[in-house]
Design a protein around this motif. Sequence first.
Motif, PDB file in Angstrom:
ATOM      1  N   GLU A  39      24.997 -65.338  46.536  1.00 35.14           N
ATOM      2  CA  GLU A  39      23.843 -66.107  46.097  1.00 35.14           C
ATOM      3  C   GLU A  39      22.584 -65.596  46.778  1.00 35.14           C
ATOM      4  OE1 GLU A  39      24.498 -70.229  46.794  1.00 35.14           O
ATOM      5  OE2 GLU A  39      25.848 -70.423  45.099  1.00 35.14           O
ATOM      6  N   ILE A  40      21.481 -65.585  46.021  1.00 31.97           N
ATOM      7  CA  ILE A  40      20.186 -65.174  46.560  1.00 31.97           C
ATOM      8  C   ILE A  40      19.418 -66.433  46.909  1.00 31.97           C
ATOM      9  CG2 ILE A  40      18.011 -64.009  46.070  1.00 31.97           C
ATOM     10  CD1 ILE A  40      19.524 -62.200  44.157  1.00 31.97           C
ATOM     11  N   ASN A  41      18.971 -66.518  48.149  1.00 37.00           N
ATOM     12  CA  ASN A  41      18.233 -67.681  48.615  1.00 37.00           C
ATOM     13  C   ASN A  41      16.939 -67.822  47.813  1.00 37.00           C
ATOM     14  OD1 ASN A  41      16.809 -69.618  50.033  1.00 37.00           O
ATOM     15  ND2 ASN A  41      17.319 -68.778  52.040  1.00 37.00           N
ATOM     16  N   PRO A  42      16.697 -68.983  47.176  1.00 42.58           N
ATOM     17  CA  PRO A  42      15.483 -69.142  46.356  1.00 42.58           C
ATOM     18  C   PRO A  42      14.208 -69.225  47.177  1.00 42.58           C
ATOM     19  CG  PRO A  42      16.731 -71.181  46.405  1.00 42.58           C
ATOM     20  CD  PRO A  42      17.566 -70.156  47.091  1.00 42.58           C
ATOM     21  N   HIS A  43      14.305 -69.367  48.471  1.00 43.53           N
ATOM     22  CA  HIS A  43      13.122 -69.475  49.312  1.00 43.53           C
ATOM     23  C   HIS A  43      12.624 -68.123  49.816  1.00 43.53           C
ATOM     24  CE1 HIS A  43      13.389 -73.793  49.189  1.00 43.53           C
ATOM     25  NE2 HIS A  43      14.670 -73.692  49.474  1.00 43.53           N
ATOM     26  N   ILE A  44      13.292 -67.028  49.435  1.00 48.81           N
ATOM     27  CA  ILE A  44      12.839 -65.692  49.795  1.00 48.81           C
ATOM     28  C   ILE A  44      11.625 -65.373  48.922  1.00 48.81           C
ATOM     29  CG2 ILE A  44      13.424 -63.234  49.737  1.00 48.81           C
ATOM     30  CD1 ILE A  44      16.295 -63.987  50.306  1.00 48.81           C
ATOM     31  N   PRO A  45      10.527 -64.894  49.510  1.00 45.30           N
ATOM     32  CA  PRO A  45       9.340 -64.571  48.714  1.00 45.30           C
ATOM     33  C   PRO A  45       9.629 -63.473  47.690  1.00 45.30           C
ATOM     34  CG  PRO A  45       8.839 -64.518  51.051  1.00 45.30           C
ATOM     35  CD  PRO A  45      10.317 -64.684  50.929  1.00 45.30           C
ATOM     36  N   GLN A  46       8.900 -63.508  46.591  1.00 44.12           N
ATOM     37  CA  GLN A  46       9.134 -62.564  45.509  1.00 44.12           C
ATOM     38  C   GLN A  46       8.884 -61.125  45.934  1.00 44.12           C
ATOM     39  OE1 GLN A  46       6.811 -63.236  42.025  1.00 44.12           O
ATOM     40  NE2 GLN A  46       7.935 -61.737  40.824  1.00 44.12           N
ATOM     41  N   TYR A  47       7.893 -60.901  46.794  1.00 48.25           N
ATOM     42  CA  TYR A  47       7.600 -59.526  47.203  1.00 48.25           C
ATOM     43  C   TYR A  47       8.745 -58.933  48.018  1.00 48.25           C
ATOM     44  CZ  TYR A  47       6.307 -61.185  51.894  1.00 48.25           C
ATOM     45  OH  TYR A  47       6.319 -61.753  53.139  1.00 48.25           O
ATOM     46  N   SER A  49      12.125 -60.050  47.501  1.00 54.26           N
ATOM     47  CA  SER A  49      13.340 -60.078  46.697  1.00 54.26           C
ATOM     48  C   SER A  49      13.297 -59.127  45.508  1.00 54.26           C
ATOM     49  CB  SER A  49      13.626 -61.495  46.207  1.00 54.26           C
ATOM     50  OG  SER A  49      12.583 -61.937  45.362  1.00 54.26           O
ATOM     51  N   SER A  50      12.117 -58.756  45.035  1.00 49.63           N
ATOM     52  CA  SER A  50      12.047 -57.849  43.892  1.00 49.63           C
ATOM     53  C   SER A  50      12.088 -56.406  44.388  1.00 49.63           C
ATOM     54  CB  SER A  50      10.782 -58.097  43.081  1.00 49.63           C
ATOM     55  OG  SER A  50       9.639 -57.899  43.877  1.00 49.63           O
ATOM     56  N   ALA A  51      12.910 -55.608  43.748  1.00 42.64           N
ATOM     57  CA  ALA A  51      13.070 -54.210  44.137  1.00 42.64           C
ATOM     58  C   ALA A  51      11.879 -53.403  43.632  1.00 42.64           C
ATOM     59  CB  ALA A  51      14.362 -53.655  43.558  1.00 42.64           C
ATOM     60  N   PRO A  52      11.532 -52.320  44.314  1.00 40.73           N
ATOM     61  CA  PRO A  52      10.454 -51.461  43.838  1.00 40.73           C
ATOM     62  C   PRO A  52      10.786 -50.861  42.471  1.00 40.73           C
ATOM     63  CG  PRO A  52      11.051 -50.903  46.090  1.00 40.73           C
ATOM     64  CD  PRO A  52      12.061 -51.876  45.595  1.00 40.73           C
ATOM     65  N   TRP A  53       9.765 -50.508  41.742  1.00 45.61           N
ATOM     66  CA  TRP A  53       9.937 -50.006  40.378  1.00 45.61           C
ATOM     67  C   TRP A  53      10.764 -48.722  40.330  1.00 45.61           C
ATOM     68  CZ3 TRP A  53       8.103 -45.137  39.509  1.00 45.61           C
ATOM     69  CH2 TRP A  53       7.182 -44.642  40.440  1.00 45.61           C
ATOM     70  N   TYR A  54      10.704 -47.906  41.363  1.00 45.84           N
ATOM     71  CA  TYR A  54      11.385 -46.616  41.333  1.00 45.84           C
ATOM     72  C   TYR A  54      12.889 -46.727  41.578  1.00 45.84           C
ATOM     73  CZ  TYR A  54      10.301 -47.124  46.305  1.00 45.84           C
ATOM     74  OH  TYR A  54      10.144 -47.604  47.575  1.00 45.84           O
ATOM     75  N   GLU A  58      18.284 -53.342  37.509  1.00 49.20           N
ATOM     76  CA  GLU A  58      18.478 -54.080  36.269  1.00 49.20           C
ATOM     77  C   GLU A  58      18.810 -55.549  36.536  1.00 49.20           C
ATOM     78  OE1 GLU A  58      21.353 -52.097  33.920  1.00 49.20           O
ATOM     79  OE2 GLU A  58      20.304 -50.191  33.994  1.00 49.20           O
ATOM     80  N   ARG A  59      19.504 -55.802  37.612  1.00 51.49           N
ATOM     81  CA  ARG A  59      19.895 -57.164  37.968  1.00 51.49           C
ATOM     82  C   ARG A  59      19.276 -57.527  39.300  1.00 51.49           C
ATOM     83  NH1 ARG A  59      25.592 -58.704  38.045  1.00 51.49           N
ATOM     84  NH2 ARG A  59      24.605 -60.704  37.834  1.00 51.49           N
ATOM     85  N   PRO A  60      19.113 -58.829  39.560  1.00 46.27           N
ATOM     86  CA  PRO A  60      18.573 -59.220  40.863  1.00 46.27           C
ATOM     87  C   PRO A  60      19.552 -58.860  41.973  1.00 46.27           C
ATOM     88  CG  PRO A  60      19.277 -61.140  39.622  1.00 46.27           C
ATOM     89  CD  PRO A  60      19.359 -59.971  38.700  1.00 46.27           C
TER      90      PRO A  60
END
Length: 78
Positions: A39-47, A49-54, A58-60
């Motif tokens: 499970e990914i903690n929902p309180h982790i900031p988006q910057y 938790s989101s992977a860099p574009w390079y 495809e999945r979180p």
Amino acid sequence: MATASVAFKSREDHRKQMELEEARKAGLATAEVDEDGKEINPHIPQYMSSAPWYLNAERPSLKHQRKWKSAPNYTKSW
């Protein structure tokens, strides 16, 4: 500058996603699950938790935050 693979969301889709994120943070909805089944903690900031574009994620996942280089085998003994 911008990539062609980024899909733009309608106002309704964005609103639904924001409501889902708020529900996850409040504990009313289940947390996101990464590709390893954790499970990914929902309180982790988006910057964070989101992977860099390079990385073409495809999945979180939080694999891009983990240590990916192995440490050299140094020993302190003579």
